[in-house]
Design a protein around this motif. Structure first.
Motif, PDB file in Angstrom:
ATOM      1  N   MET A  80      -0.476  10.591   2.490  1.00  0.00           N
ATOM      2  CA  MET A  80      -0.586   9.970   3.739  1.00  0.00           C
ATOM      3  C   MET A  80       1.084   9.690   4.109  1.00  0.00           C
ATOM      4  O   MET A  80       1.315   9.770   5.455  1.00  0.00           O
ATOM      5  N   GLU A  81       1.822   9.217   3.316  1.00  0.00           N
ATOM      6  CA  GLU A  81       3.290   9.138   3.785  1.00  0.00           C
ATOM      7  C   GLU A  81       4.033  10.403   4.354  1.00  0.00           C
ATOM      8  O   GLU A  81       4.695  10.315   5.396  1.00  0.00           O
ATOM      9  N   LEU A  82       3.638  11.516   3.606  1.00  0.00           N
ATOM     10  CA  LEU A  82       4.128  12.756   4.228  1.00  0.00           C
ATOM     11  C   LEU A  82       3.655  13.135   5.521  1.00  0.00           C
ATOM     12  O   LEU A  82       4.335  13.379   6.238  1.00  0.00           O
ATOM     13  N   ILE A  83       2.328  12.796   5.842  1.00  0.00           N
ATOM     14  CA  ILE A  83       1.772  13.067   6.950  1.00  0.00           C
ATOM     15  C   ILE A  83       2.146  12.316   8.055  1.00  0.00           C
ATOM     16  O   ILE A  83       2.269  12.756   9.117  1.00  0.00           O
ATOM     17  N   PHE A  84       2.547  10.996   8.057  1.00  0.00           N
ATOM     18  CA  PHE A  84       2.876  10.088   8.804  1.00  0.00           C
ATOM     19  C   PHE A  84       4.422  10.232   9.008  1.00  0.00           C
ATOM     20  O   PHE A  84       4.849   9.601  10.235  1.00  0.00           O
TER      21      PHE A  84
ATOM     22  N   THR B 120      -0.271   0.377   8.535  1.00  0.00           N
ATOM     23  CA  THR B 120      -0.110  -0.982   8.006  1.00  0.00           C
ATOM     24  C   THR B 120      -0.138  -0.774   6.630  1.00  0.00           C
ATOM     25  O   THR B 120       0.713  -1.502   5.828  1.00  0.00           O
ATOM     26  N   TRP B 121      -1.161  -0.049   6.136  1.00  0.00           N
ATOM     27  CA  TRP B 121      -1.139   0.054   4.339  1.00  0.00           C
ATOM     28  C   TRP B 121      -0.117   0.742   3.869  1.00  0.00           C
ATOM     29  O   TRP B 121       0.381   0.392   2.743  1.00  0.00           O
ATOM     30  N   LEU B 122       0.596   1.719   4.549  1.00  0.00           N
ATOM     31  CA  LEU B 122       1.674   2.417   3.892  1.00  0.00           C
ATOM     32  C   LEU B 122       2.891   1.412   4.079  1.00  0.00           C
ATOM     33  O   LEU B 122       3.965   1.675   3.120  1.00  0.00           O
ATOM     34  N   ALA B 123       2.948   0.661   4.877  1.00  0.00           N
ATOM     35  CA  ALA B 123       4.048  -0.565   4.996  1.00  0.00           C
ATOM     36  C   ALA B 123       3.831  -1.457   4.085  1.00  0.00           C
ATOM     37  O   ALA B 123       4.983  -2.243   3.769  1.00  0.00           O
ATOM     38  N   ASP B 124       2.733  -1.835   3.105  1.00  0.00           N
ATOM     39  CA  ASP B 124       2.689  -2.822   2.713  1.00  0.00           C
ATOM     40  C   ASP B 124       1.741  -2.581   1.401  1.00  0.00           C
ATOM     41  O   ASP B 124       0.459  -2.112   1.486  1.00  0.00           O
ATOM     42  N   ASP B 125       2.374  -2.571   0.244  1.00  0.00           N
ATOM     43  CA  ASP B 125       1.691  -2.137  -1.114  1.00  0.00           C
ATOM     44  C   ASP B 125       0.489  -3.118  -1.447  1.00  0.00           C
ATOM     45  O   ASP B 125      -0.208  -2.578  -2.091  1.00  0.00           O
TER      46      ASP B 125
END
Length: 210
Positions: free
Chosen positions: A115-119, A173-178
């Motif tokens: 998802m990090e790649l996609i975003f 939000t999920w990607l920004a906060d582990d």
């Protein structure tokens, strides 16, 4: 909001396919080398397949992070089709989105990299728009069926965009906060679909909301 159904084993434990295996190899390479510095040949070599075999599964490198997305969309169509028609449309949509995004803890790291790649990767944004359109279409088709409309009518289209907005807000939000929990974020975002914007208030002067 109706309580969430128990996640099905079909959604939580998707079977591994060749396409998903190649995608996992590609995502690992993207994470270590960078997307732009990883070629189709690199992915094929690491996956132990020929270049022509790669193109049997993916039209381009840009499709790799999405894995077998068509199969996953088919799962969500089936999931919505199994929802009871005597339940409110929004309840069913929220339950389906929560269930669709439920996955075993052991795949969390890989899903986060995907998802990090996609975003984040600029080169993937145009391709992602096409994928989002397919996701919205599944939502619109369900809403249209329930309301005896066409999926291309404004209301089903709008609901598709609203559900996608909830999902994207939660993922960002999920990607920004582990430490964040994706399902909790999706649940929280979904509440606004029930209340609309009427419960939003201007912050007080001290910075706290009423």
């Amino acid at each position: 909001m109706r309580s969430r159904r128990n996640p099905s084993s079909r959604i939580g434990r998707r079977p591994t396919t060749t396409r998903d295996r190649i995608a996992a190899v590609g995502i690992d390479l993207f994470a270590t080398r960078g997307f732009d510095d990883t070629s189709v040949d690199d992915i094929a070599e690491a996956a132990g397949i020929a270049r022509r075999t790669f193109f049997r599964y993916f039209p381009s490198k840009n499709a790799v992070p999405w894995g077998d997305f068509d199969a996953h969309l088919a799962e969500m169509r089936t999931l919505l089709a199994e929802m009871p028609d005597d339940e409110p449309i929004l309840d069913n949509l929220v339950a389906a989105v929560l269930e669709f995004n439920t996955f075993p803890p052991e795949v969390t790291d890989g899903h986060r990299r995907r998802m990090e790649l996609i975003f984040v990767v600029p080169a993937l944004q145009a391709y992602s728009v096409v994928m989002y359109e397919g996701w919205r279409k599944v939502i619109a088709e369900y809403v249209a069926r329930r309301l005896h409309l066409q999926p291309t009518d404004q209301l089903p289209r709008t609901v598709g965009y609203l559900m996608l907005g909830v999902a994207m807000g939660a993922y960002e939000t999920w990607l920004a906060d582990d430490s964040a929990d994706l399902i909790e974020l999706l649940t929280k975002g979904s509440r606004m679909l029930y209340t609309g914007l009427s419960e939003l208030h201007e912050p007080l002067l001290n910075g706290t909301a009423p």
